[in-house]
Design an enzyme around this catalytic site. Sequence first.
Site: not given
Ligand code: BES
Ligand code: ZN
Ligand code: MN
Length: 506
Positions: A283, A354, A358
């Site tokens: 991130k 990231d 899932r």
């Molecule tokens: N934990 C994050 C999602 C998240 C984002 C939770 C903001 C709370 C606040 C999750 O693991 C993630 O990183 N999701 C990605 C998925 C993508 C790489 C397909 C996302 O949503 O950007």
């Molecule tokens: Zn996450």
């Molecule tokens: Mn993530």
Amino acid sequence: MTKFPYALGLVAAAIALPASAETYQFTSELKGHPTTLVLFQQQDGALYGQASLPQATHNQILRAAEAAQFSGKQGQKLEILAPNGIKSARLVVMGLGDDALTEGEINALGGQLATHLAALPEQQVGVLTSGIDNGAEFAAQFAHGIELKSYRYTRYTPESTAETKHYQVVAENQQSASARHAALQAVEAGVFMARDMTNATAGDMYPGSFAEQAESLRKLGVKVTVLDRKELEKLNMGALVGVGKGSEREPKLVVAHWQGSDEAPIALVGKGITFDSGGYNIKATGTSIIYMKSDMAGAATVLGTVKAMAMQKVPVNVVAVMPLAENMVSERALRPGDVVVTGQGTTVEVTNTDAEGRLILADALWYAREQYQPQMIVDVATLTGSKVRALGREFTGLFSDDSSMVTELTYAGERVGEKLWRLPLAPAFGDELKSDIADMKNTGKSAGASVAAMFLHAFVGDARWAHLDIAGDALTSTGTDFAPKGATGHGVRLLSYWLTEQAETQ
Ligand code: BES
Ligand code: ZN
Ligand code: MN
């Protein structure tokens, strides 16, 4: 919406805050002379708590209300200093509006009062509610709202001495108010447990320390099982093990089972990423990484819900399944492009490290089905940024093909004020998950929250299932009516309400 019927009687709750939930006591009348009184008025001009007030005070309130053009709109406040007829320094009149209130709306009023009073010097607060429809329920929910908002997290500021306010809530029917309040305090204990765990830093809250928190529920009669990495490997849970590989803090799967009935269990599966760096798909842009200690909020929510059920001995069979891992970068971490083999046998190409939530949920959903043959599964996860962009930080994304689960969960959310909004589950989103080298890949390209939900769908078999995406709901940077800044414990009140309804209808 339930109308609260009229009832008469008297109850007083002495509430010391922000001390722990154990310090509450009920008495039959107001003790001492609270320096602040709180009253309610509706748009039809009814003034509640009137029975406890001298005529002089009552008259003064009506005159002040007229002068201030106070209509009694929901949440509206009117202050009178040094009121006539009573020994209070300050009188606060609060509007209830005209409509029947949901539990969540009453909680919100309690929360708004707590916020209003926080800035004021008086420490003794009497809350008069006599004459309100279903006064016992109202008093209990109002106290619950004050308590939810008065939560403070002090682990890293042990020297802080927050001022304690003492509340006495006077309403009808002391016994039923006190019984309802006790039940709500169990829910609160679940909410506070989830908040405490989510507020803890990722340095302190990792799979092993999360498991210890779960083990603390054994004293309530909850059966707690902890699977370590070796056991997960034996069960071929390659997705959970894979996500956890990059951290020296090894992954775990924790199960907390409250068997309050002989019905088939309801499984609650919660995402437990104790820190989400993103892995090699780190991130790197934006500031979201700073909030990623909260990526275990789904797991904390389902654990807190089990605590709430066990404390009240609700006759419901509920099992929380919590996959726990820290998503880190290291020479041992998953690489983008790696393939993991899930417990179900499905192979997954990890196109983005990231999209780890899932992956761990895939193994946990499979495990919940295999081990418990649940009648229903609800999973709770801070799963996608896409959900935050679509629905913001107040609504939860609901994904399900089961119309009665959709109806019941949505209703529960309406009642407690943790609202759900349905988003689509459809095969087209699943089509985006086709991989060239494995059964599936873990990312698609369009509607992120729905694609993620369709990924999970591949691991629920034919179970009745609903997925709750709570991304953005778990932390608040501004505070809400129900919570101060920080972790919200979002979902515990929703699931507790829903499970209690299940227990009553089974
Ligand atoms: N934990 C994050 C999602 C998240 C984002 C939770 C903001 C709370 C606040 C999750 O693991 C993630 O990183 N999701 C990605 C998925 C993508 C790489 C397909 C996302 O949503 O950007
Ligand atoms: Zn996450
Ligand atoms: Mn993530």
